[in-house]
Design an enzyme around this catalytic site. Structure first.
Site, short mmCIF file in Angstrom:
data_model
loop_
_atom_site.label_atom_id
_atom_site.label_comp_id
_atom_site.label_asym_id
_atom_site.label_seq_id
_atom_site.Cartn_x
_atom_site.Cartn_y
_atom_site.Cartn_z
N ASN A 103 28.50 3.98 38.36
CA ASN A 103 28.90 3.03 37.31
C ASN A 103 30.23 3.43 36.67
O ASN A 103 31.03 2.57 36.28
CB ASN A 103 27.83 2.97 36.22
CG ASN A 103 26.69 2.01 36.56
OD1 ASN A 103 26.61 1.52 37.69
ND2 ASN A 103 25.84 1.74 35.58
N GLU A 104 30.45 4.72 36.56
CA GLU A 104 31.67 5.21 35.91
C GLU A 104 32.89 4.87 36.77
O GLU A 104 33.93 4.41 36.26
CB GLU A 104 31.58 6.72 35.67
CG GLU A 104 30.51 7.12 34.65
CD GLU A 104 29.08 6.90 35.11
OE1 GLU A 104 28.78 7.15 36.30
OE2 GLU A 104 28.26 6.45 34.28
N GLN A 127 26.77 5.04 57.68
CA GLN A 127 28.11 5.35 57.23
C GLN A 127 28.27 6.81 56.82
O GLN A 127 27.39 7.38 56.18
CB GLN A 127 28.54 4.44 56.07
CG GLN A 127 27.68 4.53 54.83
CD GLN A 127 28.25 3.70 53.67
OE1 GLN A 127 29.45 3.65 53.48
NE2 GLN A 127 27.38 3.05 52.94
N GLY A 128 29.38 7.40 57.18
CA GLY A 128 29.67 8.78 56.80
C GLY A 128 30.87 8.82 55.86
O GLY A 128 32.01 8.99 56.28
N TYR A 129 30.57 8.62 54.60
CA TYR A 129 31.62 8.54 53.59
C TYR A 129 31.61 9.78 52.70
O TYR A 129 32.51 10.59 52.72
CB TYR A 129 31.34 7.32 52.70
CG TYR A 129 32.28 6.20 52.91
CD1 TYR A 129 32.82 5.96 54.18
CD2 TYR A 129 32.63 5.35 51.88
CE1 TYR A 129 33.68 4.91 54.37
CE2 TYR A 129 33.48 4.31 52.07
CZ TYR A 129 34.01 4.08 53.32
OH TYR A 129 34.87 3.05 53.51
N SER A 130 30.55 9.87 51.91
CA SER A 130 30.48 10.92 50.89
C SER A 130 30.32 12.28 51.54
O SER A 130 29.75 12.42 52.62
CB SER A 130 29.28 10.69 49.98
OG SER A 130 29.43 9.49 49.30
N SER A 166 22.40 7.19 54.50
CA SER A 166 21.09 6.54 54.61
C SER A 166 20.97 5.91 55.99
O SER A 166 21.96 5.47 56.57
CB SER A 166 20.91 5.50 53.52
OG SER A 166 21.91 4.55 53.57
N GLU A 176 31.75 -5.17 50.69
CA GLU A 176 30.42 -4.84 50.22
C GLU A 176 29.77 -5.96 49.42
O GLU A 176 28.65 -5.84 49.00
CB GLU A 176 30.49 -3.56 49.36
CG GLU A 176 30.88 -2.36 50.19
CD GLU A 176 30.50 -1.05 49.50
OE1 GLU A 176 29.35 -0.94 49.06
OE2 GLU A 176 31.36 -0.18 49.41
#
Lengths: 358, 393, 358, 393
Positions: free
Chosen positions: B370-371, B128-131, B163, B246
């Site tokens: 988490n935030e 995946q190419g997200y961030s 990843s 997810e």
């Protein structure tokens, strides 16, 4: 009663701060990590140019003749940069052991060389750090010591064996040193094997071990304080620069509150470290309590702050390239070395009278 | 409410278990018990293909696309047996859990026919190419651009934390296709082949010393004009839909991995006597309880999802497992003591438990920190005011 | 495998929710607190009109013939309003003890009256809650039991003595009941004194105690779940209304994150409670593990949420007039009654195999 | 750095200890050992006057205003000896710690002469009118109004959490004196006599069952025009200055009270065997350490303050002690077990430790909640962006 640095102490702190900021850079630390875990030029500068290695060693023995407060000051500043130096091993553990337990001849022979940095020593404690035990018999040492800090680069070892404290020199017949790849590469461990090594012993083993542990605990606590403060400072700076969702992440209240909690803990750790340092120097009744408290509290604070540093940096904080992991790993090393926070709190519980009859 | 399984379901379990046993004690004995996602990549590809061949790759998918139309209970059972048999983590988990369901939900019939069977047969691996660097969890900040040239999309930019990119055939990319657009508008969801000169994958070294993640550079990368999910500009909608996928049955498989990790901690504690330490006992009990509650939480979500209901509790799952695993890493080190901090030899490569301690710091960061998770829970589940974007006075 | 309410269970939940919301109001609860800790009209309506008191008692014995899931449902809803009812004492503890350990005659005589609410019972466990011990000898009970929930308003007591389980009736010769002012006035405790009281005994004391504890733990966990959820719901509502610094306090990120953390914990508590309920009903091997997990986790969650409720309400949350303290005190009562969270986790540690050889 | 005391300081200690012993074993034996702030109010007033008479009331104040010009070390010593002697908490602590220092900093010479000696002599007890219903910790939201009528200020409004108002002679009030002003502007800091028909004090019942706090109503209350600190409109500045006085030497006396509470917990644990429980031992050790760190933290702040430096660590003190005490309350109950939850008799009045458990929930709220404290630390000490006021988009 004056619980603030004297002018001289403030000057030492300023000197140490500048010295480590200029010299203990990430690049140099990483070069040392890939090597023996010692930045040799830094060690030379610290012991030679700065002349501070003997801060807590008497002037008559080649030192500066100051005390625990001053030792804590430079341990704190070194910790603030995860400096790759055998400070703890040589000056926080081995030197005080010799100073407290050695004969006059041993002290005169060894301490000036430790104070000048010419000699690097380390310390192996029985029954701490997984030492499987070593025993003395007729000035001969047999057994092994695991997890000796900076063991692979030390020239001399103070070994607290089951029945005495020995001084062992690198290269002695039957003495094997095995470097171990260590999680914190700025404080690598080594395994020592003693196959009937001829050694000299210290005159007062009990005093030697007590001094080594007390000073070592304090030095670790001060390192942890400096490390925790660096985690906070760097994270505050990062959260002010870093823009997410169109805002600096330091403007998010949840982030602010967590940074505030770090500061609350760090300020307590600071009180703990300097309280302990003063208490040892002044031979206060509270000294044992204070140093256990400082080791437990400062190490927990560092663990907390280093974890928060990674988390609040996000992805970048998890890379090898960023320094966050140096702090994170040093925090772990500090916490587990010479008694965990739980163990030190258990000592405090005993000192607080919990074992007395109702 | 019922936790047990019917006789028919138990029969399905026996069938799955028998097949897995035969394969993993037979031709695939070499991949049995692997826990790393990336070890022996070629044999892992073989294993993906073998699962696909036998119809065990994507059991919950429609038969038409290579699945088995399995019920929820059957999917749960398969996940359990898969883990019990010591089968390795799925190399193509992003294809199976993210790309596939997203194509199923947003793809055209042609796209479904083109991509889904290839995933189910284990033939095409996805990443995946997200961030992006500088954008972090903020998808609206995407700067990778794409534009049409003839029958192709051309992509220019950089993704990070991709990843498995080194093993992948396809990557899905969120790119800005409307020049000058800002925020969530003007984004598109593109499917891009990895093996081309315009795509470069560079590993990122982590604090463990390993390099599981990558940076992926798009420098005039190309993909067919048809390889877009939704219309140009729909990228945000598709990406948000994807987040919902997810938390499928794969969570149960993931939990089986956690079970193994916790068992290793318990074994270490028994071996070195820490199992008698009341403080450690409390923490192990907490870990045991936390793991069970993940399992039963997942079953609640999955039961509701099968009935077409979204259980808002699903929004709490990511933070739950990430925090659990981070705590487990700390517990592992406290159980091991100083011994966990060294390893023989010269390579900076730690065994499973110390590695877990280091690696698990990423769990609370990637895939939404988490935030971010807490923001989502507060805003979507509890209805609290949204976090404002942009400058504050 | 279907881990969601059946239609019938959803209906029971809806009924219970409406019932407690309409009837277990703050005013009525406070009136009960000033009295015996029982809202008698509420008890009458719950047992009579609603007919739910016998939910887990077989139909042949006057009950509804459902199971632990249904019992958890109404315990959860009652907990959501800190209802002033002897639910736990009578239906969560005493009834299951008699059902599991009584003779057929005892069951037929007592359970229909418990199911109808005509009779209120309580349960005293030896070696839990500071019971100094009570012993049976020839159908005679001597000793004392401290901290018996709703003891001052019960008609009948199941007493787990050192060597058997006795049924003691209020008014029996030599039987003294002393009401105690209790922190949680909606679940007041009493002290029982047995001065050689003539009693009848249960046929299977071991089964009786096991059933009472298992059901009691589950009922407490469900009560805690409902209470925690109410703390979250009310606090979310308050933070949306309450304006500070010109904004609703629910718009402050630190507040949002803490409310989110409450929800994360509550959702786990919910899984725990209904997992445990199903596991008991289905006689799963996991039942013991599950019910210890539920009691520990749900009680900790309630403690956390009730504390946050006070904190996030600010000053008003600390007044007698606001309901926050009812939740806070019930949370404490739940946590300490029949084994603390630490104790239940220690049971889990044993079940997880920590005591097996390496 | 030095923690010990000089021989001169030890002589001062001996003098103070001797005086305290004589009084508290003699004429004031009845108030010795009291821990509540409000029990036996008349005798507490006598004690305040006795301290004033002998010059031990406000040892750090200038001699001209009834103090003793004591050095920091002497103040520390007196606080220690005061507690060691079992002397009761000061009924007039708001006068001594808040009103006095504020008047010293912002008052005119006339105001100092009028008010300070009366405090030092123990003749006038003070309370504070800060918080208002609906304003909470947000001082800028003050709605109490005041205006000039002839030679007087007239006050109209309501304050809340005015502890000790029932015993007080004076109250300081933040009121809005500029009609139509908003936020921190247009506020004034007025000194108002309590004993007048325009002031009504009504107790607020707390979750402990007691009523230590009050609501105070101003319904045409009056005070002389001269009784304003600073100019009209300076109220915010004066109030903010006052916040700086909340962390004086009195913190050490407060800590002596904490010491007694912790000792009671330890005694209970030894008595019932919980002292052997490793989980409880850890928590008691944490409490011991936390208490010492409060002490040495206070000495760091005080040393710096004496040298004219503000130690930013001072901003962390409130949250530190409040959280410590709340944790101690929970620990106390866990040590006592269920026994702590009941009391004989019909009155809802619990002994010291269970009462601490309940009462300490207020510690993290009044005088600025933990949340406000964290904002202050983040903004003032760490330089992070201010929390925005008002509506967010």
């Amino acid at each position: 009663m004056h619980f603030a640095f004297t002018d001289e102490q403030a000057m030492i702190a300023e000197t140490a701060k500048t010295f480590f900021a200029e010299n203990a850079t990430s690049e140099r630390t990483r070069a040392a990590m890939a090597d023996t875990g010692v930045d040799k030029a830094l060690w030379q500068a610290f012991t030679g140019d700065l002349g501070l290695a003997g801060v807590a060693i008497p002037e008559a023995l080649g030192g500066v003749g100051l005390g625990m407060v001053e030792l804590a000051i430079f341990a704190e500043e070194a910790g603030g940069h995860t400096a790759a130096l055998p400070l703890l091993a040589s000056l926080g553990l081995a030197a005080p052991a010799i100073l407290a337990g050695g004969t006059d001849e041993q002290k005169a022979r060894l301490l000036p060389r430790l104070a000048s940095g010419e000699l690097v020593a380390s310390f192996a404690a029985v029954n701490m750090g997984g030492t499987p035990g070593a025993a003395l018999s007729d000035e001969t040492l047999t057994g092994a010591a695991l997890l000796v800090p900076h063991g692979a680069s030390a020239d001399l070892f103070v070994v607290a064996a089951d029945n005495g404290v020995a001084i062992v020199e690198r290269g002695a017949l039957g003495f094997g040193i095995t470097p171990l790849t260590s999680m914190d590469q700025t404080r690598p461990y080594a395994r020592l094997d003693f196959g009937g090594v001829a050694v000299e012993t210290l005159a007062d083993p009990r005093a030697a071990v007590r001094a080594a542990l007390t000073t070592g605990w304090l030095a670790i606590a001060a390192d942890a304080l400096g490390g925790a403060q660096a985690c906070l400072d760097r994270t505050v700076a990062y959260t002010q620069e870093r823009i997410q969702f169109g805002r600096s992440i330091g403007s998010f209240q949840a982030v602010k509150h967590r940074l505030a909690d770090m500061m609350v803990a760090i300020e307590q750790a600071r009180s703990a470290v300097y309280w302990a340092a003063c208490a040892i120097d002044e031979r206060s009744d509270e000294a044992a309590f204070a140093v256990h408290a400082a080791k437990a509290f400062a190490c927990d604070t560092y663990t907390h702050c280093a974890g928060e540093m990674i988390q609040l940096h996000g992805g970048i904080g998890f890379t090898w390239e960023h320094d966050a992991h140096l702090y994170f790993k040093r925090a772990r090393s500090n916490a587990s070395l010479l008694g965990t926070p739980d163990w030190h709190r258990e000592q405090v519980a005993g000192l607080a009278g919990l074992d007395e009859a109702a | 409410m019922k936790l047990g399984f019917s006789p028919e379901e138990e029969a399905f379990r026996a069938e799955a278990a028998a097949w897995l046993k035969a394969e993993l004690e037979g031709p695939f004995a070499d991949v049995r018990g692997l826990t790393s996602l990336t070890e022996m990549p070629e044999r892992r590809r073989d294993w993906e293909r073998r699962l696909g061949e036998a119809g065990w790759s994507c059991v919950g998918w429609p038969k038409a696309y290579g699945g088995r139309d399995a019920t929820l209970a059957e999917q749960v059972i398969f996940a359990e047996e898969y883990a019990r048999a010591g089968a390795p983590p799925r190399l193509n988990h992003i294809g199976i859990e993210l790309a596939g369901p997203t194509i199923l939900a947003f793809g055209t019939d042609e796209q479904k026919a083109r991509f889904l069977p290839a995933i189910a047969r284990g033939e095409e691996i996805w990443c995946q190419g997200y961030s992006e660097p500088g954008a972090g969890s903020d998808l609206a900040n995407v700067r990778t651009r794409a534009w049409r040239e003839g029958d192709e999309w051309v992509i220019e930019g950089q993704k990070v934390w991709t990843s498995l990119a080194q093993f992948s055939d396809w990557i899905f990319v969120i790119a800005r296709t409307e020049e000058g657009s800002k925020g969530p508008k003007g984004l598109s969801f593109l499917l891009v082949p990895v093996d081309q000169s315009g795509v470069t994958v560079r590993p990122i070294h982590q604090i463990t010393g390993e390099a599981e993640f990558n940076e992926t550079f798009f420098d005039g990368a190309r993909t067919d004009a048809a390889n877009i999910l939704g219309a140009p500009g729909d990228g945000w909608t598709v990406a948000m839909g994807l987040l919902g996928f997810e938390r499928g049955v794969s969570t149960l498989a993931q939990q089986m991995g956690f079970r193994n990790e916790l068992d290793a901690v318990i074994a270490a504690a028994r071996a070195n006597g820490e199992a008698k330490n009341p403080l450690i006992r409390q923490r192990i009990a907490r870990a045991e309880i936390g793991l069970k509650l993940m399992r039963y939480g997942a079953l609640r979500m999955l039961t509701d999802a099968e009935g077409g209901r979204l259980n808002p509790s699903a929004l709490t799952y990511k933070i739950q497992w990430a925090t659990w695993r981070r705590d487990l890493g700390e517990l592992a080190m406290d159980v091991l003591g100083q011994a966990g901090e060294t390893v023989a030899g010269h390579e900076y490569a730690f065994p499973a438990l110390p590695n877990l301690f280091l690696y698990s710091r990423a769990d609370t960061i990637y895939g939404g920190t988490n935030e971010i998770q807490r923001n989502i829970i507060a805003e979507r589940a509890l209805g609290l005011p949204r976090e404002p974007r942009g400058d504050l006075k």
